[in-house]
Scaffold this motif. Structure first.
Motif, PDB file in Angstrom:
ATOM      1  N   LEU A 151       0.904  -1.350   0.116  1.00 31.34           N
ATOM      2  CA  LEU A 151       0.128  -0.060   0.007  1.00 31.34           C
ATOM      3  C   LEU A 151       0.887   1.185   0.076  1.00 31.34           C
ATOM      4  N   GLY A 152       1.955   1.297   0.859  1.00 29.11           N
ATOM      5  CA  GLY A 152       2.956   2.467   1.016  1.00 29.11           C
ATOM      6  C   GLY A 152       3.558   2.567  -0.366  1.00 29.11           C
ATOM      7  N   TRP A 153       3.925   1.531  -1.124  1.00 35.30           N
ATOM      8  CA  TRP A 153       4.414   1.523  -2.428  1.00 35.30           C
ATOM      9  C   TRP A 153       3.784   2.243  -3.508  1.00 35.30           C
ATOM     10  N   ALA A 154       2.330   1.883  -3.556  1.00 33.39           N
ATOM     11  CA  ALA A 154       1.231   2.004  -4.434  1.00 33.39           C
ATOM     12  C   ALA A 154       1.124   3.434  -4.226  1.00 33.39           C
ATOM     13  N   ALA A 155       1.038   4.241  -3.149  1.00 32.97           N
ATOM     14  CA  ALA A 155       0.775   5.314  -2.765  1.00 32.97           C
ATOM     15  C   ALA A 155       1.939   6.366  -3.241  1.00 32.97           C
ATOM     16  N   PHE A 156       3.205   5.836  -2.840  1.00 29.16           N
ATOM     17  CA  PHE A 156       4.353   6.681  -3.496  1.00 29.16           C
ATOM     18  C   PHE A 156       4.443   6.578  -4.806  1.00 29.16           C
ATOM     19  N   SER A 157       4.174   5.642  -5.561  1.00 34.15           N
ATOM     20  CA  SER A 157       4.068   5.400  -7.002  1.00 34.15           C
ATOM     21  C   SER A 157       3.128   6.479  -7.460  1.00 34.15           C
ATOM     22  N   LEU A 158       1.956   6.330  -7.016  1.00 31.93           N
ATOM     23  CA  LEU A 158       0.825   7.577  -7.580  1.00 31.93           C
ATOM     24  C   LEU A 158       1.158   8.864  -7.359  1.00 31.93           C
ATOM     25  N   VAL A 159       1.650   9.268  -6.086  1.00 31.00           N
ATOM     26  CA  VAL A 159       2.343  10.692  -5.871  1.00 31.00           C
ATOM     27  C   VAL A 159       3.402  10.874  -6.859  1.00 31.00           C
ATOM     28  N   ARG A 160       4.228   9.968  -7.202  1.00 31.44           N
ATOM     29  CA  ARG A 160       5.243  10.389  -8.469  1.00 31.44           C
ATOM     30  C   ARG A 160       4.718  10.592  -9.560  1.00 31.44           C
ATOM     31  N   ARG A 161       3.913   9.648  -9.938  1.00 28.67           N
ATOM     32  CA  ARG A 161       3.300   9.945 -11.389  1.00 28.67           C
ATOM     33  C   ARG A 161       2.600  11.132 -11.501  1.00 28.67           C
ATOM     34  N   ALA A 162       1.753  11.414 -10.381  1.00 34.08           N
ATOM     35  CA  ALA A 162       0.962  12.630 -10.777  1.00 34.08           C
ATOM     36  C   ALA A 162       1.908  13.899 -10.673  1.00 34.08           C
ATOM     37  N   ARG A 163       2.863  14.077  -9.789  1.00 31.42           N
ATOM     38  CA  ARG A 163       3.881  15.062 -10.016  1.00 31.42           C
ATOM     39  C   ARG A 163       4.600  15.161 -11.165  1.00 31.42           C
ATOM     40  N   ALA A 164       4.950  14.078 -11.898  1.00 34.34           N
ATOM     41  CA  ALA A 164       5.568  14.038 -13.110  1.00 34.34           C
ATOM     42  C   ALA A 164       4.623  14.554 -14.242  1.00 34.34           C
ATOM     43  N   ARG A 165       3.461  14.210 -13.941  1.00 42.51           N
ATOM     44  CA  ARG A 165       2.385  14.784 -15.221  1.00 42.51           C
ATOM     45  C   ARG A 165       2.154  16.407 -14.983  1.00 42.51           C
ATOM     46  N   ARG A 166       2.336  16.753 -13.600  1.00 37.27           N
ATOM     47  CA  ARG A 166       2.179  18.442 -13.458  1.00 37.27           C
ATOM     48  C   ARG A 166       3.562  18.789 -14.102  1.00 37.27           C
ATOM     49  N   ARG A 167       4.662  18.321 -14.031  1.00 40.23           N
ATOM     50  CA  ARG A 167       5.915  18.980 -14.507  1.00 40.23           C
ATOM     51  C   ARG A 167       5.995  19.027 -15.994  1.00 40.23           C
ATOM     52  N   ARG A 168       5.127  18.075 -16.486  1.00 45.33           N
ATOM     53  CA  ARG A 168       5.385  17.820 -18.115  1.00 45.33           C
ATOM     54  C   ARG A 168       4.963  18.968 -18.626  1.00 45.33           C
ATOM     55  N   PRO A 169       5.756  19.667 -19.690  1.00 47.08           N
ATOM     56  CA  PRO A 169       5.112  20.857 -20.371  1.00 47.08           C
ATOM     57  C   PRO A 169       4.066  20.629 -21.167  1.00 47.08           C
ATOM     58  N   SER A 170       3.044  21.455 -21.241  1.00 44.87           N
ATOM     59  CA  SER A 170       1.896  21.514 -22.099  1.00 44.87           C
ATOM     60  C   SER A 170       2.356  21.445 -23.701  1.00 44.87           C
ATOM     61  N   PRO A 171       1.507  20.680 -24.445  1.00 43.22           N
ATOM     62  CA  PRO A 171       2.008  20.700 -25.870  1.00 43.22           C
ATOM     63  C   PRO A 171       1.793  22.084 -26.620  1.00 43.22           C
ATOM     64  N   ALA A 172       2.561  22.512 -27.487  1.00 41.22           N
ATOM     65  CA  ALA A 172       2.379  23.862 -28.040  1.00 41.22           C
ATOM     66  C   ALA A 172       1.298  23.810 -28.933  1.00 41.22           C
ATOM     67  N   LEU A 173       0.550  24.792 -29.059  1.00 39.42           N
ATOM     68  CA  LEU A 173      -0.756  24.953 -29.695  1.00 39.42           C
ATOM     69  C   LEU A 173      -0.162  25.476 -31.124  1.00 39.42           C
TER      70      LEU A 173
END
Length: 206
Positions: free
Chosen positions: A184-206
């Motif tokens: 459960l701890g590993w799953a929570a850590f992985s989930l938070v890490r992936r969510a943060r990675a998505r937030r840091r990912r630059p938005s595609p240029a229009l």
């Protein structure tokens, strides 16, 4: 022989309380309802008198209604944040009660220490459920933002399933509680890490 058996029973009782408290940190009503139903209709759990109210008809009815509401509200983005704020008091409280109740039930014939110091079980349950709840409440906004709300019902359903699974393991296979908590701890850590990675990912240029 009797001493060793008593210690083993005490350890398993503590693992049961630990697992149920962790489950309450994800969804307070699933482990509470499960314990109440098993205590009322089976011989799997026999609750001591101070905790007998958990298996009463009125308690099962109230918990069932609250669980139904939780299952809906927790799957709606933004609403789930409000629900988590309310549950900041509920989940640790239930964790404390459920830890003390199930530990006392399992140790009633082998130990008087927990009966003389019931606050220890309550405190442990509050801390465990509080930590799990804090992790859940911290991770959920990251998931909501990272998936624009589309991941909310999926993650919520996974948390409900984890709460039910943890509750069943805690009651029927308490020796596996430590393993499940690590997963459960590993799953929570992985989930938070992936969510943060998505937030840091630059938005595609229009």
């Amino acid at each position: 022989m009797g001493c060793s058996s008593g210690k083993l029973k005490g350890m398993l009782a503590s693992l049961t309380g630990l697992g149920l408290s962790a489950a309450a940190g994800l969804n307070a009503y699933i482990p509470l309802l499960l314990v109440g139903v098993l205590a009322r209709f089976t011989d799997v759990i026999t609750l001591p008198e101070p905790y007998r109210w958990i298996q009463s008809g009125w308690a099962l009815a109230v918990v069932s209604v609250l669980l139904a509401a939780e299952l809906v509200l927790d799957k709606i983005a933004v609403v789930d944040h409000v629900n988590d704020a309310i549950q900041t008091l509920v989940r640790p409280t239930v964790g404390g009660v459920i830890f003390a109740a199930t530990t006392a039930a399992a140790q009633a014939d082998s130990s008087t220490w927990m009966q003389q110091h019931p606050w220890v079980g309550v405190l442990l349950g509050v801390v465990v459920a509080g930590l799990v709840h804090a992790t859940k409440a911290t991770a959920r906004p990251l998931v909501n933002v990272g998936t624009v709300g589309t991941g909310t019902p999926v993650v919520s359903a996974a948390e409900d399933a984890a709460s039910l699974g943890m509750s069943l393991v805690a009651i029927f296979l308490p020796i596996l509680v430590v393993v499940v908590l690590l997963l459960l701890g590993w799953a929570a850590f992985s989930l938070v890490r992936r969510a943060r990675a998505r937030r840091r990912r630059p938005s595609p240029a229009l």
